[in-house]
Write an enzyme that holds these catalytic residues in place. Sequence first.
Site, PDB file in Angstrom:
ATOM      1  N   LYS A 134      45.357  33.240  27.517  1.00  0.00           N
ATOM      2  CA  LYS A 134      46.437  33.804  28.341  1.00  0.00           C
ATOM      3  C   LYS A 134      46.852  35.224  27.935  1.00  0.00           C
ATOM      4  CE  LYS A 134      46.916  31.636  31.237  1.00  0.00           C
ATOM      5  NZ  LYS A 134      45.807  31.467  32.243  1.00  0.00           N
ATOM      6  N   HIS A 170      37.389  32.948  22.932  1.00  0.00           N
ATOM      7  CA  HIS A 170      38.713  32.654  22.362  1.00  0.00           C
ATOM      8  C   HIS A 170      38.578  32.265  20.889  1.00  0.00           C
ATOM      9  CE1 HIS A 170      40.639  32.823  26.214  1.00  0.00           C
ATOM     10  NE2 HIS A 170      40.275  31.641  26.645  1.00  0.00           N
ATOM     11  N   ARG A 217      48.471  40.125  23.294  1.00  0.00           N
ATOM     12  CA  ARG A 217      49.581  40.073  24.237  1.00  0.00           C
ATOM     13  C   ARG A 217      50.804  39.529  23.506  1.00  0.00           C
ATOM     14  NH1 ARG A 217      49.937  36.877  30.135  1.00  0.00           N
ATOM     15  NH2 ARG A 217      51.679  38.142  30.902  1.00  0.00           N
ATOM     16  N   SER A 222      53.010  32.182  30.212  1.00  0.00           N
ATOM     17  CA  SER A 222      51.801  32.142  31.035  1.00  0.00           C
ATOM     18  C   SER A 222      51.054  30.816  30.822  1.00  0.00           C
ATOM     19  CB  SER A 222      50.914  33.339  30.668  1.00  0.00           C
ATOM     20  OG  SER A 222      49.755  33.356  31.440  1.00  0.00           O
ATOM     21  N   ARG A 247      49.504  34.878  38.427  1.00  0.00           N
ATOM     22  CA  ARG A 247      50.872  34.401  38.567  1.00  0.00           C
ATOM     23  C   ARG A 247      51.820  35.573  38.745  1.00  0.00           C
ATOM     24  NH1 ARG A 247      55.074  33.120  35.306  1.00  0.00           N
ATOM     25  NH2 ARG A 247      54.046  34.367  33.695  1.00  0.00           N
TER      26      ARG A 247
HETATM   27  P1  A3P Z   1      50.651  35.641  33.866  1.00  0.00           P
HETATM   28  O1  A3P Z   1      50.532  34.147  33.880  1.00  0.00           O
HETATM   29  O2  A3P Z   1      51.749  36.122  32.954  1.00  0.00           O
HETATM   30  O3  A3P Z   1      50.759  36.235  35.235  1.00  0.00           O
HETATM   31  P2  A3P Z   1      43.861  34.847  30.761  1.00  0.00           P
HETATM   32  O4  A3P Z   1      42.877  35.489  31.686  1.00  0.00           O
HETATM   33  O5  A3P Z   1      43.638  35.174  29.318  1.00  0.00           O
HETATM   34  O6  A3P Z   1      43.971  33.379  31.030  1.00  0.00           O
HETATM   35  O7  A3P Z   1      45.290  35.482  31.064  1.00  0.00           O
HETATM   36  C1  A3P Z   1      45.929  35.232  32.288  1.00  0.00           C
HETATM   37  C2  A3P Z   1      47.089  36.191  32.423  1.00  0.00           C
HETATM   38  O8  A3P Z   1      46.567  37.513  32.684  1.00  0.00           O
HETATM   39  C3  A3P Z   1      47.989  35.840  33.609  1.00  0.00           C
HETATM   40  O9  A3P Z   1      49.309  36.227  33.222  1.00  0.00           O
HETATM   41  C4  A3P Z   1      47.409  36.736  34.687  1.00  0.00           C
HETATM   42  O10 A3P Z   1      48.298  36.969  35.758  1.00  0.00           O
HETATM   43  C5  A3P Z   1      47.163  38.008  33.864  1.00  0.00           C
HETATM   44  N1  A3P Z   1      46.256  38.949  34.538  1.00  0.00           N
HETATM   45  C6  A3P Z   1      45.002  38.743  34.981  1.00  0.00           C
HETATM   46  N2  A3P Z   1      44.537  39.847  35.598  1.00  0.00           N
HETATM   47  C7  A3P Z   1      45.520  40.777  35.550  1.00  0.00           C
HETATM   48  C8  A3P Z   1      45.661  42.111  36.045  1.00  0.00           C
HETATM   49  N3  A3P Z   1      44.701  42.713  36.720  1.00  0.00           N
HETATM   50  N4  A3P Z   1      46.827  42.749  35.812  1.00  0.00           N
HETATM   51  C9  A3P Z   1      47.823  42.162  35.121  1.00  0.00           C
HETATM   52  N5  A3P Z   1      47.757  40.888  34.644  1.00  0.00           N
HETATM   53  C10 A3P Z   1      46.626  40.203  34.855  1.00  0.00           C
END
Ligand code: A3P
Length: 304
Positions: free
Chosen positions: A45, A100, A122, A130, A249
């Site tokens: 995340k 990961h 992050r 998230s 999200r």
């Molecule tokens: P949120 O749930 O806070 O919106 P991962 O890919 O490691 O699972 O992380 C997912 C998180 O990255 C989510 O956060 C998602 O919305 C965010 N994310 C993915 N692409 C993004 C982008 N282009 N800009 C900003 N956030 C992004």
Amino acid sequence: MAAEDLYFMHHGLMLPKETHCQESLAFAQDFLFEDNDAIAVTYPKSGTVWMQEILPLVLNEGDLTPILTIPNWDRVPWLEEKRLQEVVDQLPSPRGLVTHFPYQFMPPSFKTSSAKVIYVMRNPKDIIVSSYYFHQMATFLEDPGTLDEFIDKFLQGRVLFGKWTNHLKSWKRAELGDRILFITYEEMVQDLPSALRRISDFLGKNLSSEVIQKIADTCSFKSMQANVMSNFSLISKDYMDPDKSPFFRKGVAGDWKKHFTAEQVARISSTIYKELEGENFTLPWTLDGAADKGLSNKMSALEI
Ligand code: A3P
């Protein structure tokens, strides 16, 4: 479903059965890294899927073909997941990968290669939020319980890939030298073209400002949300249900302010600071900022 039906332990690391198995972990151990591979390392995340969009675009100097034709999990596969075996022979060189894994789980060939690493950090408070929503939408993950219960699970490391602090500490190691670039999700949100410039310089790509801007536009939250190869709409709702919470999200820094009480913020920050005591690095954010005092507009980027 109960946690034991969904997860298994691998040398102390909790992993989901849906995407990982002993064979995939053995495959990862035997994986042969090449010197021109680039691997994005993330605690879950922290922006993994974002890097699955960015890496091919930077490595291919803005060519959109991979991100418009190949699902993210195949174009930049996870080192540890079952899928890697299916696609490894089709990966173009230079290869982009994600993982990961904490450092100690990396295979021997990684350690002897000069493959480059981009570690995306992050703010752990936003990771918790998230991840909490992701556990609601992903049926292959345990129900997160209440947010308060999930905070405790996260702080105790009773979550996928273990404690956030252990993950970060494992990758903060001198021997990686200039093979590793640390970048934050927050700087990517704040100024994506500058973050892309750091990434492309690190990967030895001399990209023009036009190409950087094209990549930034293509990797914006909105563009990725609309890209069927990246937005998980190809996945059955039985597996990831966007009606419960979309994968894309919010995509912002500081959403924790809308979720945590001051007591929860204090609990998170004191636990994390204690676990990082004595380390020879500092975090790029302060974790104990006021949770609910309406400071968001006045807070500096580092206080998110
Ligand atoms: P949120 O749930 O806070 O919106 P991962 O890919 O490691 O699972 O992380 C997912 C998180 O990255 C989510 O956060 C998602 O919305 C965010 N994310 C993915 N692409 C993004 C982008 N282009 N800009 C900003 N956030 C992004």
